[in-house]
Design a protein around this motif. Structure first.
Motif, PDB file in Angstrom:
ATOM      1  N   GLU A  93       0.829  -1.189   0.000  1.00  0.00           N
ATOM      2  CA  GLU A  93       0.000   0.000   0.000  1.00  0.00           C
ATOM      3  C   GLU A  93       0.871   1.250   0.000  1.00  0.00           C
ATOM      4  O   GLU A  93       2.058   1.194   0.303  1.00  0.00           O
ATOM      5  N   LYS A  94       0.250   2.351  -0.347  1.00  0.00           N
ATOM      6  CA  LYS A  94       0.904   3.651  -0.236  1.00  0.00           C
ATOM      7  C   LYS A  94       0.729   4.153   1.193  1.00  0.00           C
ATOM      8  O   LYS A  94      -0.129   3.675   1.941  1.00  0.00           O
ATOM      9  N   LYS A  95       1.512   5.142   1.555  1.00  0.00           N
ATOM     10  CA  LYS A  95       1.452   5.703   2.902  1.00  0.00           C
ATOM     11  C   LYS A  95       0.033   6.154   3.247  1.00  0.00           C
ATOM     12  O   LYS A  95      -0.471   5.886   4.342  1.00  0.00           O
ATOM     13  N   GLU A  96      -0.616   6.826   2.305  1.00  0.00           N
ATOM     14  CA  GLU A  96      -1.966   7.331   2.554  1.00  0.00           C
ATOM     15  C   GLU A  96      -2.945   6.185   2.810  1.00  0.00           C
ATOM     16  O   GLU A  96      -3.849   6.298   3.637  1.00  0.00           O
ATOM     17  N   GLN A  97      -2.789   5.096   2.091  1.00  0.00           N
ATOM     18  CA  GLN A  97      -3.670   3.943   2.276  1.00  0.00           C
ATOM     19  C   GLN A  97      -3.431   3.296   3.639  1.00  0.00           C
ATOM     20  O   GLN A  97      -4.383   2.870   4.299  1.00  0.00           O
ATOM     21  N   ARG A  98      -2.182   3.234   4.044  1.00  0.00           N
ATOM     22  CA  ARG A  98      -1.869   2.692   5.363  1.00  0.00           C
ATOM     23  C   ARG A  98      -2.504   3.563   6.447  1.00  0.00           C
ATOM     24  O   ARG A  98      -3.128   3.071   7.378  1.00  0.00           O
ATOM     25  N   GLU A  99      -2.360   4.878   6.295  1.00  0.00           N
ATOM     26  CA  GLU A  99      -2.933   5.798   7.269  1.00  0.00           C
ATOM     27  C   GLU A  99      -4.457   5.762   7.288  1.00  0.00           C
ATOM     28  O   GLU A  99      -5.077   6.002   8.318  1.00  0.00           O
ATOM     29  N   ASP A 100      -5.064   5.484   6.131  1.00  0.00           N
ATOM     30  CA  ASP A 100      -6.532   5.374   6.045  1.00  0.00           C
ATOM     31  C   ASP A 100      -7.047   4.032   6.567  1.00  0.00           C
ATOM     32  O   ASP A 100      -8.256   3.822   6.646  1.00  0.00           O
ATOM     33  N   GLY A 101      -6.135   3.110   6.854  1.00  0.00           N
ATOM     34  CA  GLY A 101      -6.539   1.800   7.354  1.00  0.00           C
ATOM     35  C   GLY A 101      -7.030   0.844   6.282  1.00  0.00           C
ATOM     36  O   GLY A 101      -7.731  -0.118   6.581  1.00  0.00           O
TER      37      GLY A 101
END
Length: 118
Positions: A93-101
């Motif tokens: 995943e991208k960082k944003e996807q990781r942060e979005d859960g």
């Protein structure tokens, strides 16, 4: 060790036999033919490599052009396996996807096409 294709012959001829060498990508073509700029899985195997990386994040993102889709990565994997190569299939995943859960959803969506062709 997976290196750029132009360096494969040098590594294959200079490293010990117990070190396996692989390519950083392969084409989706499963036959000889005019595939300018692509290196086929059969060519990678023919020069003595055992491995290929498919689906690396850089290839999925693209290089100032659309990146490789999960479907394309799955097709490349099938071609590589059929050519006798072992595949390091990359997902993530991208960082944003990781942060979005949404990490697991993203990774599952990258694996679904692969499961369908194996």
């Amino acid at each position: 060790i997976c290196c750029p294709s132009v360096d494969l012959p040098q590594l294959l001829s200079s490293l010990r036999d117990d070190i396996q060498i692989g390519a950083q990508d392969c084409g989706v073509n499963d036959k000889n033919g005019a595939f300018t700029g692509e290196i086929g899985a059969f060519q990678i195997k023919d020069i003595g490599c055992d491995w290929v990386i498919i689906g690396h994040s850089e290839r999925r993102e693209g290089f100032e052009m659309p990146g490789e889709t999960p479907d394309l990565c799955a097709k490349k994997t099938r071609v590589a396996i059929d050519a006798g190569l072992k595949v390091m299939f990359c997902i993530g995943e991208k960082k944003e996807q990781r942060e979005d859960g949404t990490t697991m959803d993203v990774c599952a969506s990258q694996l679904e096409p692969l499961a369908a062709v194996l």
